[in-house]
Motif scaffolding. Structure first.
Motif, mmCIF file in Angstrom:
data_model
loop_
_atom_site.group_PDB
_atom_site.id
_atom_site.type_symbol
_atom_site.label_atom_id
_atom_site.label_comp_id
_atom_site.label_asym_id
_atom_site.label_seq_id
_atom_site.Cartn_x
_atom_site.Cartn_y
_atom_site.Cartn_z
ATOM 1 N N ALA A 215 -3.426 -10.427 -4.912
ATOM 2 C CA ALA A 215 -3.976 -10.201 -3.563
ATOM 3 C C ALA A 215 -2.929 -9.589 -2.646
ATOM 4 O O ALA A 215 -1.787 -10.062 -2.583
ATOM 5 C CB ALA A 215 -4.490 -11.523 -2.982
ATOM 6 N N GLY A 216 -3.335 -8.510 -1.947
ATOM 7 C CA GLY A 216 -2.476 -7.867 -0.971
ATOM 8 C C GLY A 216 -1.439 -6.944 -1.575
ATOM 9 O O GLY A 216 -0.595 -6.412 -0.835
ATOM 10 N N SER A 217 -1.423 -6.730 -2.914
ATOM 11 C CA SER A 217 -0.403 -5.900 -3.551
ATOM 12 C C SER A 217 -1.036 -4.966 -4.567
ATOM 13 O O SER A 217 -2.146 -5.220 -5.067
ATOM 14 C CB SER A 217 0.651 -6.776 -4.240
ATOM 15 N N PRO B 170 2.682 -2.803 -1.090
ATOM 16 C CA PRO B 170 1.658 -3.313 -0.164
ATOM 17 C C PRO B 170 0.347 -2.568 -0.345
ATOM 18 O O PRO B 170 0.329 -1.331 -0.421
ATOM 19 C CB PRO B 170 2.261 -3.045 1.218
ATOM 20 N N ASP B 171 -0.731 -3.314 -0.433
ATOM 21 C CA ASP B 171 -2.061 -2.725 -0.614
ATOM 22 C C ASP B 171 -2.608 -2.328 0.753
ATOM 23 O O ASP B 171 -3.517 -2.959 1.304
ATOM 24 C CB ASP B 171 -2.977 -3.730 -1.317
ATOM 25 N N ARG B 172 -2.022 -1.235 1.304
ATOM 26 C CA ARG B 172 -2.418 -0.743 2.616
ATOM 27 C C ARG B 172 -2.542 0.774 2.556
ATOM 28 O O ARG B 172 -1.912 1.430 1.702
ATOM 29 C CB ARG B 172 -1.389 -1.136 3.680
ATOM 30 N N PRO B 173 -3.318 1.374 3.456
ATOM 31 C CA PRO B 173 -3.455 2.838 3.461
ATOM 32 C C PRO B 173 -2.124 3.531 3.692
ATOM 33 O O PRO B 173 -1.920 4.655 3.189
ATOM 34 C CB PRO B 173 -4.423 3.101 4.620
ATOM 35 N N GLU B 174 -1.177 2.894 4.444
ATOM 36 C CA GLU B 174 0.092 3.533 4.675
ATOM 37 C C GLU B 174 0.870 3.764 3.388
ATOM 38 O O GLU B 174 1.610 4.745 3.257
ATOM 39 C CB GLU B 174 0.946 2.668 5.639
#
Length: 290
Positions: free
Chosen positions: A237-239, A279-283
């Motif tokens: 989760a989150g990665s 990090p599982d983010r668009p950035e």
């Protein structure tokens, strides 16, 4: 031993008989030449004896061809004597005890062969004497059929595996893959499956038996994983893992690993999973895209 049974082993007699036959053929070939020289010498002698003693100059001219004919005849007879001496074996060529041992070798060899009395070099030398010829036939790409013809008429045919370049060159590769698919469900390791498949006639491309690496390659090609983590990608989760990041970017994973190794991308391994996590983010995807 079966090939040796009908052979009458009398090595010395066979060798001497062959030598004697060769000497007789050579003597027969030179006999006409000696007879011709002997006839020429006799003819020159008759001409010299019939010359009138008062014609000494004629007799001198006839004596020279006679001398040449006698020299040629003497050389031919000397050469014949030398050949006869060379073809005659010495009296001690083979002791009587060894002669008897050679004749009885055919009966005693089965008991003598597995002992240490004969060295490996002696066994090979004996086999070379007993083998008449070897015929090789390439039955398949991965198999050769040698046929050994023994002196005495016996033949021995067997199969020899030949190394090939790829697994697809083996006729039994599809059946072996099916066997691995069935056995993998039972949970054995690759080395265990390799030992189980070899007695059934399967083999690796470059080996006469199945090796664990061949089983592993077929198993991975079929998508059969031995560990659950292999068959089910890890979700944290989150990665994002490197394969997940590469799939999202549409690039090969090794490109990401290469950037990490070069130091272009700096990332710390997770202490618990020992994976490189992003990090599982668009950035994250935007930065990699740039």
């Amino acid at each position: 031993m079966q090939a040796l049974a009908p052979v009458e082993l009398d090595v010395s007699a066979q060798a001497l008989a062959k030598r004697q036959q060769q000497a007789e053929r050579i003597a027969s070939a030179h006999a006409p030449h000696r007879e011709r020289l002997r006839s020429e010498a006799a003819s020159c002698e008759r001409q010299c004896r019939h010359v009138d003693p008062e014609h000494r100059h004629v007799a001198a001219e006839l004596e020279h061809p006679w001398e040449l004919a006698l020299q040629a005849l003497k050389q031919a007879e000397t050469a014949e004597q030398q050949r006869a001496q060379a073809s005659t074996p010495p009296a001690s060529a083979l002791p009587p005890a060894l002669h008897v041992a050679c004749r009885a070798l055919g009966q005693g060899l089965p008991a003598l062969w597995p002992t240490d009395v004969l060295s490996q070099a002696q066994r090979q030398a004996l086999l070379r004497c007993l083998i008449d010829k070897v015929v090789l036939q390439r039955a398949r790409r991965d198999q050769m059929h040698p046929r050994m013809v023994w002196r005495g008429g016996e033949t021995t045919t067997f199969e020899v595996p030949v190394a090939v370049g790829a697994l697809t060159d083996l006729p039994g590769a599809p059946e072996m893959a099916q066997q691995i698919r069935v056995r993998c469900a039972e949970g054995p390791r690759d080395d265990e499956m390799a030992r189980q498949l070899t007695p059934h006639g399967y083999r690796s491309p470059s080996r006469p038996a199945v090796v664990p690496s061949t089983v592993q390659g077929i198993r991975l090609t079929l998508g059969l994983m031995q560990n659950r983590s292999q068959s089910h990608p890890r979700r944290i989760a989150g990665s994002l893992t490197v394969p997940q990041l590469a799939a999202a970017l549409g690039i090969p994973p090794h490109w990401v690993y290469h950037q990490i190794k070069r130091g272009t991308v700096v990332v710390q391994r997770d202490a618990q999973t020992r994976l490189s996590l992003f990090p599982d983010r668009p950035e994250t995807l935007e930065a990699f895209g740039q």
